[in-house]
Design an enzyme around this catalytic site. Structure first.
Site, PDB file in Angstrom:
ATOM      1  N   GLY A  12      50.656   2.782 -26.768  1.00 17.44           N
ATOM      2  CA  GLY A  12      49.659   2.091 -27.571  1.00 17.44           C
ATOM      3  C   GLY A  12      49.948   2.208 -29.051  1.00 17.44           C
ATOM      4  N   SER A  13      48.898   2.252 -29.845  1.00 20.79           N
ATOM      5  CA  SER A  13      49.044   2.192 -31.297  1.00 20.79           C
ATOM      6  C   SER A  13      49.503   3.522 -31.886  1.00 20.79           C
ATOM      7  CB  SER A  13      47.702   1.806 -31.937  1.00 20.79           C
ATOM      8  OG  SER A  13      46.769   2.868 -31.798  1.00 20.79           O
ATOM      9  N   GLY A  61      48.284   7.296 -30.957  1.00 19.04           N
ATOM     10  CA  GLY A  61      49.362   8.186 -30.536  1.00 19.04           C
ATOM     11  C   GLY A  61      49.343   9.507 -31.279  1.00 19.04           C
ATOM     12  N   CYS A  64      56.014  -4.622 -27.372  1.00 17.79           N
ATOM     13  CA  CYS A  64      56.501  -3.617 -28.316  1.00 17.79           C
ATOM     14  C   CYS A  64      57.990  -3.788 -28.580  1.00 17.79           C
ATOM     15  CB  CYS A  64      56.191  -2.211 -27.815  1.00 17.79           C
ATOM     16  SG  CYS A  64      56.792  -1.850 -26.155  1.00 17.79           S
ATOM     17  N   GLU A 118      54.691   6.209 -26.529  1.00 19.17           N
ATOM     18  CA  GLU A 118      55.391   4.959 -26.856  1.00 19.17           C
ATOM     19  C   GLU A 118      54.470   4.178 -27.779  1.00 19.17           C
ATOM     20  OE1 GLU A 118      58.366   4.036 -26.348  1.00 19.17           O
ATOM     21  OE2 GLU A 118      59.013   5.545 -24.891  1.00 19.17           O
ATOM     22  N   LYS A 138      43.586   5.700 -17.219  1.00 17.39           N
ATOM     23  CA  LYS A 138      42.663   4.952 -18.061  1.00 17.39           C
ATOM     24  C   LYS A 138      43.391   3.707 -18.574  1.00 17.39           C
ATOM     25  CE  LYS A 138      40.764   4.114 -22.418  1.00 17.39           C
ATOM     26  NZ  LYS A 138      40.879   2.708 -22.055  1.00 17.39           N
ATOM     27  N   GLU A 160      54.016  -3.466 -37.820  1.00 18.28           N
ATOM     28  CA  GLU A 160      53.985  -4.162 -36.535  1.00 18.28           C
ATOM     29  C   GLU A 160      52.789  -5.102 -36.484  1.00 18.28           C
ATOM     30  OE1 GLU A 160      54.874  -3.122 -31.932  1.00 18.28           O
ATOM     31  OE2 GLU A 160      53.357  -1.875 -32.888  1.00 18.28           O
TER      32      GLU A 160
END
Length: 476
Positions: free
Chosen positions: A223-224, A228, A279, A245, A170, A378
């Site tokens: 992703g975020s 996560g 990232c 991650e 995806k 972030e």
């Protein structure tokens, strides 16, 4: 042309979604099908059905498919790089570099297929032999972000297939084009029906269906933080392996003894190239007071020389932000930084160019402190804050004072400080006199603390996630 989802070896239609170029919002990159819950369940079922044969397939078959995929990706790097630059907004040279990395990843794992190994050991008991082998986990769900739309799918798909797993991919809803092109190459390279499945669409539909399925034995996510955590909770419920991650707030330390030109170039690259949408980007520039003013002045001059424009234009250093949502978030953090008392030393304004796009001047804050939100959260954009510190010891303490731990860097000519920093920086990857962003395809990638969870990605360490260990005993 509608770019369809790939399910059980067949291209399947769905509701169309336009892929828009952030450098020119009048440019439609293409129309891409959106998978439904039913489509996603069918893809999972196809991957489950294909697993038994694929996991026991010959190593030459797997090697050939991965090698052919890597070869085609590399042969088409300019074309695919142009597609990537159009849909994501990073400059054409950066996009071609990312495509090249994707091809190299497939080439590397094609080689790993031929190096699969185990161990034969003596038992502590007489006349018994012990074999330790690695086997495929099963159906692997792959959820990838928008900032590296071909490299991250590559570094998840390639090891998954190399070790005998089947996959359901995806990609990020914003950037389906590069992932579609990669899956099309894999399909034509000979991946059997059901081994590679592509389901494009929203996280709330496609992603949630992957999370809810008991037939997904492993799930790898980039992703975020919020998503996560949802991946983790859902995976624990199904007792599946998961790998996360989730970003960083990466420090780049500049010491008094640093080579100023090296420090400035590394900081500019770390913080602002790829529009800061990495990232591994460094948004905290921690600078000792003896070089602080010279560093800020030199970095400001470097930022003045950078060209912010259409990602496809020759000479562009920084492309647009990926979309309006991200642009709004970046602008919001710039306002937060001002309100917190940091000084906006350069940039931060919305830019107009020949084509309508999401252009933002790189923003450099000075007089920031490590407790400000712009130093804690972030941002994921071209925004960096300079934090003044007294000496190396304070710099190290500030660098480690974060809930993240992905990447870190230091600019110094001192072997003593470089060695100490490498050992004591609380990050998964440490750079000395190099940008914090930019890693090799054949070595482990990942962090610690709030940045990552689970085994490392890339290189031979990928086997830790994509395989399970079996110990077998035999009476001689």
């Amino acid at each position: 042309m509608l770019h369809k989802n790939l399910i059980a070896g067949e291209w399947v239609s769905g509701d169309a979604s336009a892929n828009i170029n952030p450098s020119n919002t009048n440019d439609i990159v293409g129309d891409y099908a959106r998978a439904s819950t039913k489509d996603t369940k069918a893809a999972i079922a196809a991957a489950k059905a294909a697993f038994a044969v694929w996991s026991r397939s010959g190593i030459l078959e797997r090697h050939a498919i991965l090698k052919k995929t890597g070869d085609e990706v590399l042969a088409r790097k300019e074309e695919l790089g142009r597609l990537l630059a159009r849909e994501e907004g990073k400059t054409l040279p950066e996009a071609i570099g990312e495509v090249t990395r994707a091809g190299q990843i497939f080439d590397f794992f094609a080689g790993e297929v031929l190096r699969l190994s185990g161990e034969v050991l003596p038992s502590v008991r007489p006349n018994i032999g012990v074999e330790i082998t690695r086997e495929a986990v099963g159906v692997v769900g792959i959820i990838t972000p928008w900032n590296f739309p071909i490299a991250i799918p590559a570094w998840k798909i390639a090891p998954a297939l190399a070790y005998g797993n089947t996959v359901v991919l995806k990609p990020a809803d914003l950037v389906p084009g590069s992932a579609w092109a990669l899956v099309d190459i894999l399909h034509r390279a000979g991946a059997p029906a059901g081994v590679v499945n592509l389901v494009m669409g929203s996280g709330s539909v496609v992603g949630q269906t992957l999370l809810d399925s008991p037939d997904v034995q492993a799930l790898t996510f980039t992703g975020s933080i919020g998503t996560g955590k949802r991946v983790a909770l859902a995976s624990i419920e199904h007792n599946r392996k998961f790998q996360l991650e989730m970003g960083g707030k990466n420090p780049f330390v500049v010491l008094d003894d640093a080579d100023l030109s090296v420090a400035v170039e590394a900081a500019a690259n770390s913080s602002f190239f790829s529009t800061g949408q990495r990232c591994t980007a460094s948004s905290r520039l921690i600078v000792t007071e003896g070089i602080h003013d010279r560093f800020v002045a030199a970095l400001t001059e470097r930022l003045k020389s950078l060209v912010i424009d259409d990602a496809l234009k020759a000479g562009t250093h920084i492309g647009p932000v990926v979309d309006q949502t991200q642009l709004t978030q970046d602008a919001g953090y710039i306002d937060i930084g001002r309100a917190e008392g940091a000084r906006l030393a350069f940039g931060g304004e919305r830019l107009e160019r020949d084509t309508p796009g999401f252009y933002l001047a790189p923003a450099l804050f000075t007089e920031a402190t490590n407790d400000m939100r712009i130093a804690r959260e972030e941002i994921f954009g071209p925004v960096a804050a300079v934090i003044r510190v007294k000496d190396y010891d304070e710099a190290l303490a500030v660098a480690n004072d974060t809930s993240f731990g992905l990447s870190s860097g230091i600019a110094t000519t001192s072997l003593k400080h470089a060695t100490h920093f490498k050992r004591n920086s609380e990050a998964g990857m440490v750079m000395v006199n190099l940008p914090t962003a930019g890693v090799d395809f054949h070595v482990p990638f990942g962090g610690r603390k709030g940045s990552s969870y689970g085994p490392r990605e890339q290189g031979r360490y990928a086997a830790e996630f994509y395989t399970t260990v079996k110990t077998a005993y035999t009476l001689a």
